[in-house]
Design a protein around this motif. Structure first.
Motif, PDB file in Angstrom:
ATOM      1  N   ILE A   1     -15.824   9.597   4.790  1.00  0.00           N
ATOM      2  CA  ILE A   1     -14.636   8.763   4.995  1.00  0.00           C
ATOM      3  C   ILE A   1     -14.048   8.376   3.647  1.00  0.00           C
ATOM      4  CG2 ILE A   1     -13.821   6.542   5.865  1.00  0.00           C
ATOM      5  CD1 ILE A   1     -15.905   6.745   8.066  1.00  0.00           C
ATOM      6  N   ASP A   2     -12.762   8.691   3.451  1.00  0.00           N
ATOM      7  CA  ASP A   2     -12.110   8.379   2.175  1.00  0.00           C
ATOM      8  C   ASP A   2     -10.630   8.084   2.412  1.00  0.00           C
ATOM      9  OD1 ASP A   2     -12.098   7.906  -0.534  1.00  0.00           O
ATOM     10  OD2 ASP A   2     -12.764   9.909  -1.111  1.00  0.00           O
TER      11      ASP A   2
ATOM     12  N   PRO B   1     -17.640   7.860  -0.127  1.00  0.00           N
ATOM     13  CA  PRO B   1     -17.758   8.193  -1.550  1.00  0.00           C
ATOM     14  C   PRO B   1     -17.363   7.006  -2.433  1.00  0.00           C
ATOM     15  CG  PRO B   1     -16.507   9.874  -0.358  1.00  0.00           C
ATOM     16  CD  PRO B   1     -16.618   8.688   0.540  1.00  0.00           C
ATOM     17  N   ALA B   2     -18.125   6.788  -3.504  1.00  0.00           N
ATOM     18  CA  ALA B   2     -17.783   5.719  -4.454  1.00  0.00           C
ATOM     19  C   ALA B   2     -16.429   6.049  -5.103  1.00  0.00           C
ATOM     20  CB  ALA B   2     -18.870   5.631  -5.522  1.00  0.00           C
ATOM     21  N   TYR B   3     -15.547   5.063  -5.288  1.00  0.00           N
ATOM     22  CA  TYR B   3     -15.800   3.660  -4.965  1.00  0.00           C
ATOM     23  C   TYR B   3     -15.018   3.209  -3.723  1.00  0.00           C
ATOM     24  CZ  TYR B   3     -18.136   3.211  -9.463  1.00  0.00           C
ATOM     25  OH  TYR B   3     -18.999   3.365 -10.517  1.00  0.00           O
ATOM     26  N   LYS B   4     -13.803   3.701  -3.563  1.00  0.00           N
ATOM     27  CA  LYS B   4     -12.971   3.224  -2.460  1.00  0.00           C
ATOM     28  C   LYS B   4     -13.604   3.457  -1.097  1.00  0.00           C
ATOM     29  CE  LYS B   4      -8.404   3.522  -4.639  1.00  0.00           C
ATOM     30  NZ  LYS B   4      -7.096   4.224  -4.648  1.00  0.00           N
TER      31      LYS B   4
ATOM     32  N   PRO C   1       8.820  10.807  -3.501  1.00  0.00           N
ATOM     33  CA  PRO C   1       9.649   9.736  -2.950  1.00  0.00           C
ATOM     34  C   PRO C   1       8.840   8.623  -2.294  1.00  0.00           C
ATOM     35  CG  PRO C   1       9.631  11.581  -1.439  1.00  0.00           C
ATOM     36  CD  PRO C   1       8.833  12.011  -2.647  1.00  0.00           C
ATOM     37  N   TYR C   2       7.514   8.724  -2.381  1.00  0.00           N
ATOM     38  CA  TYR C   2       6.676   7.651  -1.834  1.00  0.00           C
ATOM     39  C   TYR C   2       5.346   7.621  -2.566  1.00  0.00           C
ATOM     40  CZ  TYR C   2       3.815  11.049   0.771  1.00  0.00           C
ATOM     41  OH  TYR C   2       2.956  12.084   1.118  1.00  0.00           O
ATOM     42  N   PHE C   3       4.672   6.477  -2.452  1.00  0.00           N
ATOM     43  CA  PHE C   3       3.367   6.308  -3.100  1.00  0.00           C
ATOM     44  C   PHE C   3       2.454   5.540  -2.156  1.00  0.00           C
ATOM     45  CE2 PHE C   3       0.353   4.396  -6.172  1.00  0.00           C
ATOM     46  CZ  PHE C   3      -0.035   5.548  -6.826  1.00  0.00           C
ATOM     47  N   PHE C   4       1.194   5.955  -2.113  1.00  0.00           N
ATOM     48  CA  PHE C   4       0.218   5.343  -1.211  1.00  0.00           C
ATOM     49  C   PHE C   4      -1.018   4.968  -2.003  1.00  0.00           C
ATOM     50  CE2 PHE C   4      -3.342   5.553   1.819  1.00  0.00           C
ATOM     51  CZ  PHE C   4      -2.852   4.822   2.892  1.00  0.00           C
ATOM     52  N   ASN C   5      -1.374   3.672  -1.976  1.00  0.00           N
ATOM     53  CA  ASN C   5      -2.548   3.181  -2.705  1.00  0.00           C
ATOM     54  C   ASN C   5      -3.428   2.379  -1.750  1.00  0.00           C
ATOM     55  OD1 ASN C   5      -4.474   2.137  -4.420  1.00  0.00           O
ATOM     56  ND2 ASN C   5      -3.062   0.826  -5.546  1.00  0.00           N
ATOM     57  N   ALA C   6      -4.434   3.030  -1.167  1.00  0.00           N
ATOM     58  CA  ALA C   6      -5.298   2.381  -0.178  1.00  0.00           C
ATOM     59  C   ALA C   6      -6.135   1.268  -0.782  1.00  0.00           C
ATOM     60  CB  ALA C   6      -6.203   3.417   0.489  1.00  0.00           C
ATOM     61  N   GLY C   7      -6.236   1.212  -2.106  1.00  0.00           N
ATOM     62  CA  GLY C   7      -6.987   0.142  -2.750  1.00  0.00           C
ATOM     63  C   GLY C   7      -6.369  -1.224  -2.504  1.00  0.00           C
TER      64      GLY C   7
ATOM     65  N   VAL D   1       0.852  -1.199   0.000  1.00  0.00           N
ATOM     66  CA  VAL D   1       0.000   0.000   0.000  1.00  0.00           C
ATOM     67  C   VAL D   1       0.880   1.239   0.000  1.00  0.00           C
ATOM     68  CG1 VAL D   1      -1.662   1.314   1.382  1.00  0.00           C
ATOM     69  CG2 VAL D   1      -1.899  -1.169   1.168  1.00  0.00           C
ATOM     70  N   LEU D   2       1.948   1.186   0.778  1.00  0.00           N
ATOM     71  CA  LEU D   2       2.914   2.271   0.881  1.00  0.00           C
ATOM     72  C   LEU D   2       4.242   1.796   0.314  1.00  0.00           C
ATOM     73  CD1 LEU D   2       3.884   5.044   2.013  1.00  0.00           C
ATOM     74  CD2 LEU D   2       4.337   3.854   4.175  1.00  0.00           C
ATOM     75  N   LYS D   3       4.810   2.601  -0.577  1.00  0.00           N
ATOM     76  CA  LYS D   3       6.108   2.273  -1.164  1.00  0.00           C
ATOM     77  C   LYS D   3       6.995   3.512  -1.140  1.00  0.00           C
ATOM     78  CE  LYS D   3       4.256  -1.182  -4.423  1.00  0.00           C
ATOM     79  NZ  LYS D   3       4.114  -1.556  -5.850  1.00  0.00           N
ATOM     80  N   PHE D   4       8.272   3.296  -0.875  1.00  0.00           N
ATOM     81  CA  PHE D   4       9.256   4.368  -0.972  1.00  0.00           C
ATOM     82  C   PHE D   4      10.101   4.133  -2.210  1.00  0.00           C
ATOM     83  CE2 PHE D   4       8.379   4.162   3.648  1.00  0.00           C
ATOM     84  CZ  PHE D   4       7.971   5.472   3.854  1.00  0.00           C
TER      85      PHE D   4
END
Length: 216
Positions: free
Chosen positions: A127-128, A73-76, A36-42, A21-24
């Motif tokens: 909530i998102d 909120p749709a979709y996540k 320098p980082y990425f966050f993908n809650a999916g 979910v979290l990458k550096f």
């Protein structure tokens, strides 16, 4: 009822790293910035991960007095709000109505774009996962207000704490424009504190440089 456990940013960060979910590293964002980082809650796509996220949201919500309905909120946001309603009930003993929206209006059955608990006359928490530009949140706020809701606030998983088009962050712009609080479970500072504690000097230096260039 399960004994309430406070949300710990470090535990969430470690889980996010373990799930990808979290990458550096080096990631080009839609804005064109090289982050320098990425966050993908999916990718919080198993029971353990979703439960920890939901418990974080629930922990924040029980500290708020004006929680009438929670809304995803749709979709996540849909699985997030459903899991948060379960966490509020099972962990905190609070049964809170929840709902979500469709991307497209349904023209049969109950119709409309809203599903779940009625928001009319209610104070609603949205909530998102993140607020990137704030466009999606503004659209949902408009839908909810048209349905008679009062927006109590917004909860997100991550606050990137970086400027939008001006000197404010997207979250600060939403707070200022809509006059509502926006809370986050973790922030960029939490990520930097984590890297510092782990002795990850190169990743921390990259985060510091990014924050100096784009931070608020």
């Amino acid at each position: 009822m399960t004994t309430p456990v406070s949300f710990h940013p470090q535990a969430f960060i470690e889980l996010a790293l373990s799930r990808g979910v979290l990458k550096f590293g080096e990631f080009t964002l839609k804005s064109g910035r090289v982050s320098p980082y990425f966050f993908n809650a999916g990718l919080l796509n198993d029971g353990e991960a979703l439960s920890l996220l939901a418990e974080g949201y629930a922990d924040k919500l029980v500290q708020c007095e004006n929680v009438g309905v929670i809304f995803g909120p749709a979709y996540k946001g849909i699985p997030f709000v459903a899991a948060t309603a379960v966490a509020l009930s099972q962990v905190h003993g609070k049964s809170v109505p929840w709902g979500f929206n469709r991307k497209e209006a349904k023209d049969h059955g109950e119709g409309g774009v809203l599903v779940g608990a009625s928001v009319a006359g209610q104070e609603v928490w949205i909530i998102d996962d993140v607020i990137t530009a704030g466009t999606a949140i503004r659209e949902v706020v408009t839908v909810l207000k048209n349905a008679g809701a009062t927006i109590a606030g917004v909860l997100v998983a991550l606050d990137r704490q970086e400027r939008g088009q001006g000197e404010l962050s997207a979250i600060q712009e939403v707070q200022k424009e809509l006059e509502i609080p926006v809370h986050a479970l973790i922030t960029m500072k939490d990520l930097m504190d984590y890297l510092d504690a782990k002795g990850e000097k190169e990743a921390l230096a990259n985060m510091q440089a990014y924050r100096e260039k784009y931070g608020i």
